[in-house]
Structures are given as structure tokens and as C-alpha cells.
Design a protein around this motif. Sequence first.
Motif, PDB file in Angstrom:
ATOM      1  N   ASN A 102      38.886  30.530  37.734  1.00  0.00           N
ATOM      2  CA  ASN A 102      39.950  31.511  37.528  1.00  0.00           C
ATOM      3  C   ASN A 102      39.654  32.724  38.388  1.00  0.00           C
ATOM      4  O   ASN A 102      38.486  33.136  38.506  1.00  0.00           O
ATOM      5  CB  ASN A 102      40.005  31.899  36.055  1.00  0.00           C
ATOM      6  N   ALA A 103      40.684  33.303  38.994  1.00  0.00           N
ATOM      7  CA  ALA A 103      40.468  34.469  39.842  1.00  0.00           C
ATOM      8  C   ALA A 103      41.664  35.398  39.778  1.00  0.00           C
ATOM      9  O   ALA A 103      42.817  34.952  39.649  1.00  0.00           O
ATOM     10  CB  ALA A 103      40.223  34.026  41.283  1.00  0.00           C
ATOM     11  N   ASP A 104      41.366  36.687  39.880  1.00  0.00           N
ATOM     12  CA  ASP A 104      42.405  37.707  40.001  1.00  0.00           C
ATOM     13  C   ASP A 104      42.632  37.954  41.485  1.00  0.00           C
ATOM     14  O   ASP A 104      41.693  38.307  42.200  1.00  0.00           O
ATOM     15  CB  ASP A 104      41.980  39.000  39.308  1.00  0.00           C
ATOM     16  N   ILE A 105      43.875  37.775  41.909  1.00  0.00           N
ATOM     17  CA  ILE A 105      44.182  37.776  43.334  1.00  0.00           C
ATOM     18  C   ILE A 105      45.427  38.606  43.609  1.00  0.00           C
ATOM     19  O   ILE A 105      46.397  38.541  42.851  1.00  0.00           O
ATOM     20  CB  ILE A 105      44.418  36.324  43.822  1.00  0.00           C
ATOM     21  N   SER A 106      45.361  39.379  44.695  1.00  0.00           N
ATOM     22  CA  SER A 106      46.569  40.020  45.190  1.00  0.00           C
ATOM     23  C   SER A 106      47.007  39.290  46.456  1.00  0.00           C
ATOM     24  O   SER A 106      46.175  38.920  47.285  1.00  0.00           O
ATOM     25  CB  SER A 106      46.327  41.505  45.466  1.00  0.00           C
ATOM     26  N   ARG A 107      48.282  39.065  46.565  1.00  0.00           N
ATOM     27  CA  ARG A 107      48.827  38.330  47.694  1.00  0.00           C
ATOM     28  C   ARG A 107      49.331  39.278  48.774  1.00  0.00           C
ATOM     29  O   ARG A 107      49.781  40.382  48.483  1.00  0.00           O
ATOM     30  CB  ARG A 107      49.981  37.436  47.228  1.00  0.00           C
ATOM     31  N   ARG A 108      49.244  38.819  50.009  1.00  0.00           N
ATOM     32  CA  ARG A 108      49.749  39.612  51.119  1.00  0.00           C
ATOM     33  C   ARG A 108      51.242  39.838  50.934  1.00  0.00           C
ATOM     34  O   ARG A 108      51.998  38.910  50.649  1.00  0.00           O
ATOM     35  CB  ARG A 108      49.484  38.905  52.440  1.00  0.00           C
ATOM     36  N   GLY A 109      51.661  41.086  51.109  1.00  0.00           N
ATOM     37  CA  GLY A 109      53.076  41.403  51.016  1.00  0.00           C
ATOM     38  C   GLY A 109      53.598  41.599  49.615  1.00  0.00           C
ATOM     39  O   GLY A 109      54.803  41.806  49.432  1.00  0.00           O
ATOM     40  N   GLN A 110      52.726  41.513  48.601  1.00  0.00           N
ATOM     41  CA  GLN A 110      53.164  41.687  47.219  1.00  0.00           C
ATOM     42  C   GLN A 110      52.290  42.704  46.524  1.00  0.00           C
ATOM     43  O   GLN A 110      51.101  42.816  46.794  1.00  0.00           O
ATOM     44  CB  GLN A 110      53.108  40.365  46.461  1.00  0.00           C
ATOM     45  N   LEU A 111      52.902  43.449  45.612  1.00  0.00           N
ATOM     46  CA  LEU A 111      52.160  44.410  44.817  1.00  0.00           C
ATOM     47  C   LEU A 111      51.518  43.713  43.623  1.00  0.00           C
ATOM     48  O   LEU A 111      52.009  42.697  43.138  1.00  0.00           O
ATOM     49  CB  LEU A 111      53.081  45.527  44.336  1.00  0.00           C
ATOM     50  N   GLY A 112      50.440  44.306  43.147  1.00  0.00           N
ATOM     51  CA  GLY A 112      49.818  43.828  41.922  1.00  0.00           C
ATOM     52  C   GLY A 112      48.877  42.668  42.151  1.00  0.00           C
ATOM     53  O   GLY A 112      48.826  42.072  43.221  1.00  0.00           O
ATOM     54  N   ARG A 113      48.105  42.377  41.121  1.00  0.00           N
ATOM     55  CA  ARG A 113      47.186  41.253  41.150  1.00  0.00           C
ATOM     56  C   ARG A 113      47.523  40.318  39.991  1.00  0.00           C
ATOM     57  O   ARG A 113      47.982  40.757  38.940  1.00  0.00           O
ATOM     58  CB  ARG A 113      45.731  41.727  41.055  1.00  0.00           C
ATOM     59  N   TYR A 114      47.296  39.034  40.228  1.00  0.00           N
ATOM     60  CA  TYR A 114      47.671  38.017  39.248  1.00  0.00           C
ATOM     61  C   TYR A 114      46.528  37.031  39.069  1.00  0.00           C
ATOM     62  O   TYR A 114      45.715  36.837  39.976  1.00  0.00           O
ATOM     63  CB  TYR A 114      48.933  37.280  39.712  1.00  0.00           C
ATOM     64  N   GLY A 115      46.492  36.434  37.902  1.00  0.00           N
ATOM     65  CA  GLY A 115      45.474  35.438  37.614  1.00  0.00           C
ATOM     66  C   GLY A 115      45.901  34.052  38.038  1.00  0.00           C
ATOM     67  O   GLY A 115      47.028  33.638  37.786  1.00  0.00           O
ATOM     68  N   TYR A 116      44.997  33.348  38.695  1.00  0.00           N
ATOM     69  CA  TYR A 116      45.261  31.986  39.142  1.00  0.00           C
ATOM     70  C   TYR A 116      44.190  31.062  38.582  1.00  0.00           C
ATOM     71  O   TYR A 116      43.031  31.471  38.397  1.00  0.00           O
ATOM     72  CB  TYR A 116      45.257  31.901  40.668  1.00  0.00           C
ATOM     73  N   TRP A 117      44.590  29.809  38.337  1.00  0.00           N
ATOM     74  CA  TRP A 117      43.677  28.804  37.797  1.00  0.00           C
ATOM     75  C   TRP A 117      43.571  27.612  38.747  1.00  0.00           C
ATOM     76  O   TRP A 117      44.547  27.231  39.391  1.00  0.00           O
ATOM     77  CB  TRP A 117      44.197  28.288  36.456  1.00  0.00           C
ATOM     78  N   GLY A 118      42.393  27.026  38.781  1.00  0.00           N
ATOM     79  CA  GLY A 118      42.227  25.747  39.444  1.00  0.00           C
ATOM     80  C   GLY A 118      42.614  24.625  38.503  1.00  0.00           C
ATOM     81  O   GLY A 118      42.966  24.847  37.338  1.00  0.00           O
ATOM     82  N   GLN A 119      42.510  23.391  39.012  1.00  0.00           N
ATOM     83  CA  GLN A 119      42.945  22.234  38.236  1.00  0.00           C
ATOM     84  C   GLN A 119      41.857  21.699  37.315  1.00  0.00           C
ATOM     85  O   GLN A 119      42.127  20.881  36.434  1.00  0.00           O
ATOM     86  CB  GLN A 119      43.400  21.113  39.183  1.00  0.00           C
ATOM     87  N   GLY A 120      40.639  22.171  37.496  1.00  0.00           N
ATOM     88  CA  GLY A 120      39.536  21.745  36.633  1.00  0.00           C
ATOM     89  C   GLY A 120      38.714  20.630  37.246  1.00  0.00           C
ATOM     90  O   GLY A 120      39.232  19.799  37.999  1.00  0.00           O
ATOM     91  N   THR A 121      37.429  20.626  36.907  1.00  0.00           N
ATOM     92  CA  THR A 121      36.536  19.560  37.331  1.00  0.00           C
ATOM     93  C   THR A 121      35.669  19.155  36.144  1.00  0.00           C
ATOM     94  O   THR A 121      35.166  20.011  35.422  1.00  0.00           O
ATOM     95  CB  THR A 121      35.683  19.988  38.544  1.00  0.00           C
ATOM     96  N   GLN A 122      35.530  17.847  35.954  1.00  0.00           N
ATOM     97  CA  GLN A 122      34.824  17.338  34.780  1.00  0.00           C
ATOM     98  C   GLN A 122      33.318  17.360  35.005  1.00  0.00           C
ATOM     99  O   GLN A 122      32.819  16.897  36.040  1.00  0.00           O
ATOM    100  CB  GLN A 122      35.254  15.901  34.484  1.00  0.00           C
ATOM    101  N   VAL A 123      32.601  17.888  34.027  1.00  0.00           N
ATOM    102  CA  VAL A 123      31.138  17.824  34.003  1.00  0.00           C
ATOM    103  C   VAL A 123      30.742  17.065  32.736  1.00  0.00           C
ATOM    104  O   VAL A 123      31.135  17.457  31.630  1.00  0.00           O
ATOM    105  CB  VAL A 123      30.502  19.225  34.004  1.00  0.00           C
ATOM    106  N   THR A 124      29.993  15.994  32.919  1.00  0.00           N
ATOM    107  CA  THR A 124      29.539  15.194  31.791  1.00  0.00           C
ATOM    108  C   THR A 124      28.025  15.131  31.799  1.00  0.00           C
ATOM    109  O   THR A 124      27.421  14.714  32.793  1.00  0.00           O
ATOM    110  CB  THR A 124      30.114  13.773  31.859  1.00  0.00           C
ATOM    111  N   VAL A 125      27.428  15.577  30.707  1.00  0.00           N
ATOM    112  CA  VAL A 125      25.970  15.523  30.564  1.00  0.00           C
ATOM    113  C   VAL A 125      25.640  14.359  29.642  1.00  0.00           C
ATOM    114  O   VAL A 125      26.031  14.347  28.465  1.00  0.00           O
ATOM    115  CB  VAL A 125      25.416  16.833  29.991  1.00  0.00           C
TER     116      VAL A 125
END
Length: 127
Positions: A102-125
Motif C-alpha cells: 500500500n502506498a500514498d501517491i500523488s499523481r502528475r497533474g493532479q492535486l492531493g495524494r491517494y492510497g493505492y493497493w497492490g494485488q497481493g502475494t501469497q506467503v505460506t510458512v
Amino acid sequence: QVQLVESGGGLVQPGGSLRLSCAASGPIFSLYDMRWYRQAPGYRQAPQSQRELVATVNEGGSTDYADSVKGRFTISRDNAKKTVYLQMNNVKFEDTAVYYCNADISRRGQLGRYGYWGQGTQVTVSS
């Protein structure tokens, strides 16, 4: 569009190590806080708010960790590569989960910052 793509998940034995990576791409102006969350088995469809915050790294490199992973996991970032890492050492059965970037990101040409998520990766122990 802005995307976060995780990699590095897999099967690991208790006591072993694994390194997760998450690369951000797209029209990014700035990357702010970057985080790793996890969601335990059986809760994949649960709301994002039910995910456990594992670790955070801010723009300056300061870090914070959940008590459950302190001393075992290390979060780091490479700003030039727009990538955040999670080094997982001495893993335990209870670390089994889908790990999300998860990351807080500001985009070029846009005001403000927004949270983005990845799709996830499985870790199995497992032994």
C-alpha cells in the motif's frame, strides 16, 4: 494509471527467509508512506480495513513495525526504483498470509495524494 505490483511470495519453512518487493509505476509525482499489510487465510475477501498493518516506511526512511514482526522483518525502500521491500527473517507459521503493498501517491497533474493497493502475494510458512 498508477499500479503497485508485488512479487517474491512463495513457500518457506519455519525459521527461513523471504524477500517481498513492490514496484510502483505510472504517472507518479511523489511517493509518500509505503506499507505492507497482510491478511490471514480465510479472510481474502474481507474489507481492506481488516488487514493487519505489518510495517511502514516514510519518505525519509523512518520505519515502524507491528509488535508481531519486530526484530524479524525489515521494511526498506528505493525511491529511485519506486520500490518497497519487506525482508522476512525467522518466519513463523502465523506469518502465513496474503501480503499487500500500500502506498500514498500523488499523481502528475493532479492535486492531493491517494492510497493505492497492490494485488497481493501469497506467503505460506510450512514444514
